[in-house]
Design a protein around this motif. Structure first.
Motif, PDB file in Angstrom:
ATOM      1  N   ALA A  75       0.834  -1.200   0.000  1.00 20.01           N
ATOM      2  CA  ALA A  75       0.000   0.000   0.000  1.00 20.01           C
ATOM      3  C   ALA A  75       0.872   1.254   0.000  1.00 20.01           C
ATOM      4  CB  ALA A  75      -0.942  -0.003   1.197  1.00 20.01           C
ATOM      5  N   ARG A  76       1.940   1.228   0.757  1.00 18.34           N
ATOM      6  CA  ARG A  76       2.848   2.373   0.801  1.00 18.34           C
ATOM      7  C   ARG A  76       3.620   2.505  -0.499  1.00 18.34           C
ATOM      8  NH1 ARG A  76       5.778   1.963   6.633  1.00 18.34           N
ATOM      9  NH2 ARG A  76       6.735   3.924   5.898  1.00 18.34           N
ATOM     10  N   LEU A  77       4.091   1.388  -1.042  1.00 14.88           N
ATOM     11  CA  LEU A  77       4.838   1.421  -2.297  1.00 14.88           C
ATOM     12  C   LEU A  77       3.985   1.999  -3.423  1.00 14.88           C
ATOM     13  CD1 LEU A  77       7.394   0.591  -3.952  1.00 14.88           C
ATOM     14  CD2 LEU A  77       6.290  -1.649  -4.269  1.00 14.88           C
ATOM     15  N   TYR A  78       2.715   1.580  -3.478  1.00 10.84           N
ATOM     16  CA  TYR A  78       1.840   1.984  -4.572  1.00 10.84           C
ATOM     17  C   TYR A  78       1.221   3.359  -4.367  1.00 10.84           C
ATOM     18  CZ  TYR A  78       2.150  -2.877  -6.181  1.00 10.84           C
ATOM     19  OH  TYR A  78       2.599  -4.090  -6.637  1.00 10.84           O
ATOM     20  N   SER A  79       1.508   3.990  -3.242  1.00 10.49           N
ATOM     21  CA  SER A  79       0.994   5.337  -3.013  1.00 10.49           C
ATOM     22  C   SER A  79       1.888   6.409  -3.626  1.00 10.49           C
ATOM     23  CB  SER A  79       0.849   5.598  -1.505  1.00 10.49           C
ATOM     24  OG  SER A  79       2.130   5.702  -0.882  1.00 10.49           O
ATOM     25  N   GLY A  80       3.033   6.017  -4.146  1.00  5.90           N
ATOM     26  CA  GLY A  80       3.979   6.978  -4.696  1.00  5.90           C
ATOM     27  C   GLY A  80       3.668   7.365  -6.128  1.00  5.90           C
ATOM     28  N   GLU A  81       4.387   8.339  -6.615  1.00  2.00           N
ATOM     29  CA  GLU A  81       4.191   8.823  -7.984  1.00  2.00           C
ATOM     30  C   GLU A  81       4.692   7.817  -9.005  1.00  2.00           C
ATOM     31  OE1 GLU A  81       5.574  12.639 -10.759  1.00  2.00           O
ATOM     32  OE2 GLU A  81       5.891  12.657  -8.571  1.00  2.00           O
ATOM     33  N   ASN A  82       5.795   7.126  -8.696  1.00  2.00           N
ATOM     34  CA  ASN A  82       6.369   6.133  -9.598  1.00  2.00           C
ATOM     35  C   ASN A  82       6.085   4.732  -9.098  1.00  2.00           C
ATOM     36  OD1 ASN A  82       7.671   8.129 -11.283  1.00  2.00           O
ATOM     37  ND2 ASN A  82       9.156   8.398  -9.616  1.00  2.00           N
ATOM     38  N   LEU A  83       5.957   3.800 -10.045  1.00  2.00           N
ATOM     39  CA  LEU A  83       5.690   2.408  -9.700  1.00  2.00           C
ATOM     40  C   LEU A  83       6.761   1.515 -10.311  1.00  2.00           C
ATOM     41  CD1 LEU A  83       1.828   2.245 -10.303  1.00  2.00           C
ATOM     42  CD2 LEU A  83       3.022   2.497  -8.123  1.00  2.00           C
ATOM     43  N   PRO A  84       7.095   0.412  -9.646  1.00  2.00           N
ATOM     44  CA  PRO A  84       8.079  -0.521 -10.205  1.00  2.00           C
ATOM     45  C   PRO A  84       7.474  -1.312 -11.358  1.00  2.00           C
ATOM     46  CG  PRO A  84       7.157  -1.423  -8.201  1.00  2.00           C
ATOM     47  CD  PRO A  84       6.594  -0.035  -8.332  1.00  2.00           C
ATOM     48  N   GLY A  85       8.353  -1.957 -12.124  1.00  2.00           N
ATOM     49  CA  GLY A  85       7.853  -2.810 -13.192  1.00  2.00           C
ATOM     50  C   GLY A  85       7.302  -4.122 -12.669  1.00  2.00           C
ATOM     51  N   THR A  86       8.011  -4.715 -11.706  1.00  2.00           N
ATOM     52  CA  THR A  86       7.626  -6.022 -11.161  1.00  2.00           C
ATOM     53  C   THR A  86       7.913  -6.057  -9.670  1.00  2.00           C
ATOM     54  OG1 THR A  86       8.246  -7.093 -13.269  1.00  2.00           O
ATOM     55  CG2 THR A  86       7.949  -8.529 -11.353  1.00  2.00           C
ATOM     56  N   VAL A  87       6.997  -6.646  -8.911  1.00  2.00           N
ATOM     57  CA  VAL A  87       7.212  -6.925  -7.494  1.00  2.00           C
ATOM     58  C   VAL A  87       7.404  -8.425  -7.337  1.00  2.00           C
ATOM     59  CG1 VAL A  87       6.098  -7.033  -5.225  1.00  2.00           C
ATOM     60  CG2 VAL A  87       6.013  -4.923  -6.562  1.00  2.00           C
ATOM     61  N   VAL A  88       8.434  -8.800  -6.611  1.00  2.00           N
ATOM     62  CA  VAL A  88       8.694 -10.210  -6.297  1.00  2.00           C
ATOM     63  C   VAL A  88       8.563 -10.370  -4.794  1.00  2.00           C
ATOM     64  CG1 VAL A  88      10.312 -12.127  -6.450  1.00  2.00           C
ATOM     65  CG2 VAL A  88      10.297 -10.368  -8.236  1.00  2.00           C
ATOM     66  N   ASP A  89       7.545 -11.093  -4.353  1.00  2.00           N
ATOM     67  CA  ASP A  89       7.354 -11.287  -2.918  1.00  2.00           C
ATOM     68  C   ASP A  89       7.885 -12.645  -2.503  1.00  2.00           C
ATOM     69  OD1 ASP A  89       6.408 -10.774  -0.257  1.00  2.00           O
ATOM     70  OD2 ASP A  89       4.858 -12.265  -0.684  1.00  2.00           O
ATOM     71  N   CYS A  90       8.892 -12.638  -1.646  1.00  2.00           N
ATOM     72  CA  CYS A  90       9.527 -13.872  -1.179  1.00  2.00           C
ATOM     73  C   CYS A  90       9.061 -14.269   0.221  1.00  2.00           C
ATOM     74  CB  CYS A  90      11.046 -13.712  -1.187  1.00  2.00           C
ATOM     75  SG  CYS A  90      11.736 -13.420  -2.833  1.00  2.00           S
ATOM     76  N   SER A  91       8.091 -13.572   0.753  1.00  7.10           N
ATOM     77  CA  SER A  91       7.589 -13.862   2.097  1.00  7.10           C
ATOM     78  C   SER A  91       6.765 -15.148   2.089  1.00  7.10           C
ATOM     79  CB  SER A  91       6.710 -12.705   2.583  1.00  7.10           C
ATOM     80  OG  SER A  91       7.275 -11.445   2.296  1.00  7.10           O
ATOM     81  N   THR A  92       6.545 -15.697   3.262  1.00  3.93           N
ATOM     82  CA  THR A  92       5.632 -16.830   3.405  1.00  3.93           C
ATOM     83  C   THR A  92       4.319 -16.285   3.944  1.00  3.93           C
ATOM     84  OG1 THR A  92       7.464 -18.351   3.834  1.00  3.93           O
ATOM     85  CG2 THR A  92       5.262 -19.088   4.468  1.00  3.93           C
ATOM     86  N   VAL A  93       3.357 -16.094   3.039  1.00  5.01           N
ATOM     87  CA  VAL A  93       2.062 -15.526   3.396  1.00  5.01           C
ATOM     88  C   VAL A  93       0.970 -16.435   2.852  1.00  5.01           C
ATOM     89  CG1 VAL A  93       2.982 -13.180   3.399  1.00  5.01           C
ATOM     90  CG2 VAL A  93       1.919 -14.084   1.318  1.00  5.01           C
ATOM     91  N   SER A  94      -0.271 -16.128   3.204  1.00  4.54           N
ATOM     92  CA  SER A  94      -1.383 -16.953   2.753  1.00  4.54           C
ATOM     93  C   SER A  94      -1.622 -16.752   1.258  1.00  4.54           C
ATOM     94  CB  SER A  94      -2.651 -16.598   3.525  1.00  4.54           C
ATOM     95  OG  SER A  94      -3.117 -15.308   3.171  1.00  4.54           O
TER      96      SER A  94
END
Length: 291
Positions: A75-94
């Motif tokens: 949510a914080r990352l996507y609140s900015g003016e610029n966005l990344p090309g790809t997000v890679v999530d390495c966490s263990t989440v549901s």
């Protein structure tokens, strides 16, 4: 790829980002506790003051503890003016949290790869980690060289969130394996066998594994400095048993181990390494004071 963003510089995140830095990649790191990000500066990292500072990166990796943490940082990352090309999530989440993150990313035109990792920080630092990824194949192929820099293998498991189930199954097996190990160690020990001697014998048989060999000194010395805490293992068992309910799969052994993990936490081992399951078994067998 000109610059990589990294969110989460805890034990695992720092080890993984360090692999990219050591390979000469430019990595900009953000962590809630800034000092943890700053610890990577001598290895070549730059520190981001805000999560939004990573928006201009081609790829942003995320390595956080929980589903709530993932939702918050994205949510914080996507609140900015610029966005990344790809997000890679390495966490263990549901899988549910991962699907929400994927949908939110797609709505913004950001690729999303779920790539949980197997290996503790020491294994990761030595290049022995394994990653399993899912999502669209194009996004995976784009980041695959980075994943293969972090670990020794990067397996594409398929579309959507299937990599989350693979990782949860892995951690269920890990917990069940450790509980089996501490039970037989305790039985041998109570019968008068030296703990070190039993493990030396076991490590020379067909039942041996590299993981047990590597962790044998910790179990012999009852050294519970954390590589993976009991609390984090409980989180993964919660996820795994939830997946079992969803898919209507009985998990009698995992359910029992879940309660033993809870007992370890209740007895004060929340922040200890999950090998501290030995303490629950030893106490139940009347071996609490034996070294």
């Amino acid at each position: 790829m000109t610059e990589i963003g990294w969110i989460g510089a805890g034990r695992m995140g720092a080890a993984m980002a360090g692999r990219l830095l050591d390979a000469g990649r430019a990595v900009r790191v953000w962590n809630r506790t800034r000092a943890k990000a700053e610890a990577l500066v001598p290895r070549g990292a730059t520190v981001a003051g805000e999560v939004t500072d990573l928006g201009g990166c081609d790829v942003v990796f995320v390595m956080v503890s929980t589903s709530d943490d993932l939702r918050e940082v994205l949510a914080r990352l996507y609140s900015g003016e610029n966005l990344p090309g790809t997000v890679v999530d390495c966490s263990t989440v549901s899988a549910e949290a991962s699907a929400r993150a994927r949908a939110e990313s797609a709505a913004r035109g950001v690729g999303f790869v779920a790539a949980p990792v197997s290996g503790n920080p020491h294994v990761v630092a030595a290049g022995g980690a394994s990653l399993v990824a899912s999502g669209d194949r194009e996004s995976f192929d784009r980041v695959r060289p980075l994943l293969e820099t972090i670990g020794q293998t990067a397996v594409y498991a398929g579309p959507g969130e299937v990599s989350r189930l693979v990782k949860v199954c892995h951690n269920l097996y890990l917990g069940m394996m450790v509980e089996s190990l501490v039970e037989v160690v305790t039985l041998a020990e109570k019968g008068g066998v030296d703990r070190a001697a039993f493990l030396e014998f076991l490590n020379g048989t067909v039942l041996a594994s590299e993981w047990v060999r590597r962790r044998t000194p910790d179990l012999v010395e009852r050294d519970w400095r954390p590589t993976f805490t009991t609390e984090l293992l409980r989180k993964d068992f919660d996820l795994g048993l939830g997946a079992a309910r969803t898919h209507e799969v009985p998990m009698p052994v995992a359910s029992l181990v879940h309660q033993l993990i809870q007992a370890a936490i209740g007895q004060g081992h929340r922040d200890d390494d999950f090998l501290a399951l030995y303490e629950v078994q030893a106490a139940n067998a009347g071996l609490r004071d034996q070294r």
